[in-house]
Design a protein around this motif. Structure first.
Motif, PDB file in Angstrom:
ATOM      1  N   PHE A 225       0.762  -1.078  -0.122  1.00  0.00           N
ATOM      2  CA  PHE A 225      -0.074   0.045   0.310  1.00  0.00           C
ATOM      3  C   PHE A 225       0.775   1.246   0.000  1.00  0.00           C
ATOM      4  N   THR A 226       2.212   1.087   0.143  1.00  0.00           N
ATOM      5  CA  THR A 226       2.999   2.461   0.387  1.00  0.00           C
ATOM      6  C   THR A 226       3.947   2.544  -0.723  1.00  0.00           C
ATOM      7  N   LYS A 227       4.215   1.522  -1.568  1.00  0.00           N
ATOM      8  CA  LYS A 227       5.605   1.488  -2.474  1.00  0.00           C
ATOM      9  C   LYS A 227       4.908   1.589  -3.911  1.00  0.00           C
ATOM     10  N   LYS A 228       5.122   2.441  -4.607  1.00  0.00           N
ATOM     11  CA  LYS A 228       4.795   3.005  -5.945  1.00  0.00           C
ATOM     12  C   LYS A 228       4.604   1.586  -6.814  1.00  0.00           C
ATOM     13  N   GLU A 229       5.873   0.859  -6.793  1.00  0.00           N
ATOM     14  CA  GLU A 229       5.913  -0.170  -7.758  1.00  0.00           C
ATOM     15  C   GLU A 229       5.053  -1.331  -7.585  1.00  0.00           C
ATOM     16  N   LEU A 230       4.703  -1.689  -6.299  1.00  0.00           N
ATOM     17  CA  LEU A 230       3.843  -2.653  -5.766  1.00  0.00           C
ATOM     18  C   LEU A 230       2.321  -1.962  -6.206  1.00  0.00           C
ATOM     19  N   VAL A 231       2.139  -0.971  -5.690  1.00  0.00           N
ATOM     20  CA  VAL A 231       0.691  -0.410  -5.995  1.00  0.00           C
ATOM     21  C   VAL A 231       0.215  -0.528  -7.620  1.00  0.00           C
ATOM     22  N   GLN A 232       1.307  -0.306  -8.388  1.00  0.00           N
ATOM     23  CA  GLN A 232       0.996  -0.326  -9.822  1.00  0.00           C
ATOM     24  C   GLN A 232       1.001  -1.617 -10.350  1.00  0.00           C
ATOM     25  N   LYS A 233       1.506  -2.794  -9.560  1.00  0.00           N
ATOM     26  CA  LYS A 233       1.491  -4.054  -9.992  1.00  0.00           C
ATOM     27  C   LYS A 233       0.153  -4.617  -9.677  1.00  0.00           C
ATOM     28  N   PHE A 234      -0.327  -4.373  -8.629  1.00  0.00           N
ATOM     29  CA  PHE A 234      -1.679  -4.859  -8.312  1.00  0.00           C
ATOM     30  C   PHE A 234      -2.848  -4.110  -8.830  1.00  0.00           C
ATOM     31  N   SER A 235      -2.568  -2.995  -9.098  1.00  0.00           N
ATOM     32  CA  SER A 235      -3.794  -2.179  -9.749  1.00  0.00           C
ATOM     33  C   SER A 235      -3.690  -1.929 -11.243  1.00  0.00           C
ATOM     34  N   LYS A 236      -2.376  -2.515 -11.771  1.00  0.00           N
ATOM     35  CA  LYS A 236      -2.363  -2.810 -13.276  1.00  0.00           C
ATOM     36  C   LYS A 236      -2.480  -1.308 -13.881  1.00  0.00           C
ATOM     37  N   CYS A 237      -1.920  -0.202 -13.185  1.00  0.00           N
ATOM     38  CA  CYS A 237      -2.435   1.186 -13.594  1.00  0.00           C
ATOM     39  C   CYS A 237      -1.047   2.239 -13.131  1.00  0.00           C
ATOM     40  N   PRO A 238      -0.800   3.028 -13.701  1.00  0.00           N
ATOM     41  CA  PRO A 238       0.059   4.063 -13.336  1.00  0.00           C
ATOM     42  C   PRO A 238      -0.273   4.700 -12.151  1.00  0.00           C
ATOM     43  N   GLY A 254      -6.945   7.670 -11.770  1.00  0.00           N
ATOM     44  CA  GLY A 254      -7.533   8.808 -11.332  1.00  0.00           C
ATOM     45  C   GLY A 254      -9.051   8.488 -10.796  1.00  0.00           C
ATOM     46  N   CYS A 255      -9.705   7.244 -10.788  1.00  0.00           N
ATOM     47  CA  CYS A 255     -10.823   6.994 -10.361  1.00  0.00           C
ATOM     48  C   CYS A 255     -10.758   6.859  -8.658  1.00  0.00           C
ATOM     49  N   VAL A 256      -9.620   6.665  -8.091  1.00  0.00           N
ATOM     50  CA  VAL A 256      -9.299   6.741  -6.490  1.00  0.00           C
ATOM     51  C   VAL A 256      -8.252   7.983  -6.377  1.00  0.00           C
ATOM     52  N   SER A 257      -8.531   8.711  -5.183  1.00  0.00           N
ATOM     53  CA  SER A 257      -7.552   9.846  -4.995  1.00  0.00           C
ATOM     54  C   SER A 257      -7.591  10.128  -3.384  1.00  0.00           C
ATOM     55  N   GLY A 258      -6.691  10.796  -3.058  1.00  0.00           N
ATOM     56  CA  GLY A 258      -6.511  11.180  -1.517  1.00  0.00           C
ATOM     57  C   GLY A 258      -5.270  11.428  -1.138  1.00  0.00           C
ATOM     58  N   GLU A 259      -5.014  11.320   0.009  1.00  0.00           N
ATOM     59  CA  GLU A 259      -3.790  11.586   0.639  1.00  0.00           C
ATOM     60  C   GLU A 259      -3.277  10.728   1.851  1.00  0.00           C
ATOM     61  N   TYR A 260      -2.199  10.471   2.261  1.00  0.00           N
ATOM     62  CA  TYR A 260      -1.876   9.836   3.383  1.00  0.00           C
ATOM     63  C   TYR A 260      -1.839  10.703   4.757  1.00  0.00           C
ATOM     64  N   THR A 261      -2.731  10.538   5.952  1.00  0.00           N
ATOM     65  CA  THR A 261      -2.657  11.361   7.018  1.00  0.00           C
ATOM     66  C   THR A 261      -1.758  10.723   8.335  1.00  0.00           C
ATOM     67  N   GLU A 262      -1.708   9.350   8.229  1.00  0.00           N
ATOM     68  CA  GLU A 262      -0.883   8.686   9.286  1.00  0.00           C
ATOM     69  C   GLU A 262      -0.369   7.521   8.780  1.00  0.00           C
ATOM     70  N   LEU A 263       0.967   7.387   9.363  1.00  0.00           N
ATOM     71  CA  LEU A 263       1.612   6.183   9.021  1.00  0.00           C
ATOM     72  C   LEU A 263       2.322   5.576   9.623  1.00  0.00           C
ATOM     73  N   VAL A 264       2.005   4.218  10.382  1.00  0.00           N
ATOM     74  CA  VAL A 264       2.752   3.558  11.364  1.00  0.00           C
ATOM     75  C   VAL A 264       3.281   2.402  10.643  1.00  0.00           C
ATOM     76  N   PRO A 265       4.695   2.294  10.225  1.00  0.00           N
ATOM     77  CA  PRO A 265       5.171   1.323   9.578  1.00  0.00           C
ATOM     78  C   PRO A 265       4.937  -0.129   9.907  1.00  0.00           C
ATOM     79  N   SER A 266       4.292  -0.926   8.963  1.00  0.00           N
ATOM     80  CA  SER A 266       3.873  -2.467   9.268  1.00  0.00           C
ATOM     81  C   SER A 266       2.628  -2.311  10.306  1.00  0.00           C
TER      82      SER A 266
END
Length: 338
Positions: A225-238, A254-266
């Motif tokens: 959910f946090t690494k671009k290359e993995l997100v693009q792999k499962f979503s099959k989109c840039p 662009g069908c889904v958008s937003g921002e990260y507001t809290e991140l606690v690794p793992s």
């Protein structure tokens, strides 16, 4: 006959353009049966019970029979519900590794009984494994009761949105707030907390709660959910993935958008999240909690603020476009390593 303007205000309709259930005086009823079946399935399926004896998980809601409704009268909400439920469960004994199955039956969940007094019966298929049955009878029953409370809380909050209509008094409170604000006086000086709650246009929303178990450790699932290359792999989109507080998120063209507001690794992610088809500038709050379960991990999703009319499509988005595609990505990764 009363003079014009002097009648019982509960029956005066000229103050509302739609003349609908003025001051919430008349009886209205809303069928909650279909909604309840989905909600019961959501809160019960996937519950995990762990203890010294082993680990159990509640599976499918095998049988659901009954009905539910909500009625409004004189500005008060009245709830009726009666359910007969049967769930499956499976578990593994910690010491031996033996696997066992059984069922959980709730013969009468109704408004006549408190959740703590509701009968819950646990059974197990023939064979050893009574330690798992006892685990389900104790810890499992506690978790089931918590889930039933979640259902009833949602029935009395999420499902009832819009059933109690704004009254003339609330509208007057809004007018006073507008006048005071225009005159430069503090709004809080003249408007009650209830009136303040009515200021502005609110979109009726619901909360979605889902759980999913993945064949990967929590840190690996978190990275999906946090690494671009993995997100693009499962979503099959840039995708645009800026995994930092305030960082942008954009997926599925662009069908889904937003921002990260809290991140606690793992462990935890919180997002401002929206679908393009939602009302402009309306965001839900998505909380993702990651928990290790030996070689697996459980992902708990809580999505607050989903527009009522988009509840099912949002649920399917997470199930089909997120969970199922992530399962596929993890399986492909496993196959390539073998």
């Amino acid at each position: 006959m009363a003079k014009w303007g002097q009648g019982d205000p509960r029956w005066i309709v000229e103050e509302r353009a739609d003349a609908t259930n003025v001051n919430n005086w008349h009886w209205t009823e809303r069928d909650a049966t279909s909604w309840s079946k989905r909600k019961l399935k959501e809160v019960l399926e996937g519950l995990v019970v762990e203890g010294e004896a082993g680990r159990c998980e509640i599976g499918d809601l095998k049988h659901v029979e009954g009905e539910a409704s909500c009625n409004s009268r004189k500005g008060k909400l009245i709830f009726f519900y009666e359910w007969n439920l049967r769930l499956s469960w499976k578990g593994t004994v910690k010491e031996s590794g033996e696997k066992h199955k059984g069922s959980v039956e709730i013969p009468n969940l109704s408004e006549e009984n408190e959740v703590d007094d509701t009968e819950i019966n646990v059974s197990k298929k023939k064979g050893e494994g009574d330690v798992l049955k006892e685990l389900m009878r104790t810890e499992g029953t506690t978790k089931v009761r918590e889930a039933l409370r979640d259902y009833l809380k949602a029935l009395k909050t999420e499902f009832t949105l819009g059933m109690i209509l704004p009254t003339k008094a609330a509208a007057v409170g809004q007018d006073l707030a507008t006048e005071r604000k225009a005159g430069g006086s503090p709004v809080q000086d003249s408007v009650t907390p209830q009136a303040l709650d009515m200021v502005g246009v609110k979109i009726p929303t619901v909360r979605i709660h889902m759980r999913e178990v993945f064949n990967s450790p929590a840190d690996e699932l978190y990275s999906i959910f946090t690494k671009k290359e993995l997100v693009q792999k499962f979503s099959k989109c840039p995708a645009v993935i800026e995994a930092e507080k305030g960082g942008k998120l954009q997926m599925f063209e662009g069908c889904v958008s937003g921002e990260y507001t809290e991140l606690v690794p793992s462990q935890r992610l919180v997002l401002k999240w929206r679908c393009r088809s939602w009302p402009e500038e309306h965001y839900a709050t998505v909380a993702l909690t990651f928990q290790d379960l030996a070689a697996q991990s459980e992902l708990e999703l809580e999505c607050k603020g989903v527009p009522v009319s988009h509840e099912e499509s949002t649920r399917q988005c997470w199930k089909k476009q997120y969970f199922e595609e992530i399962h596929l990505l993890l399986q492909q990764s496993k196959d390539s390593m073998e």
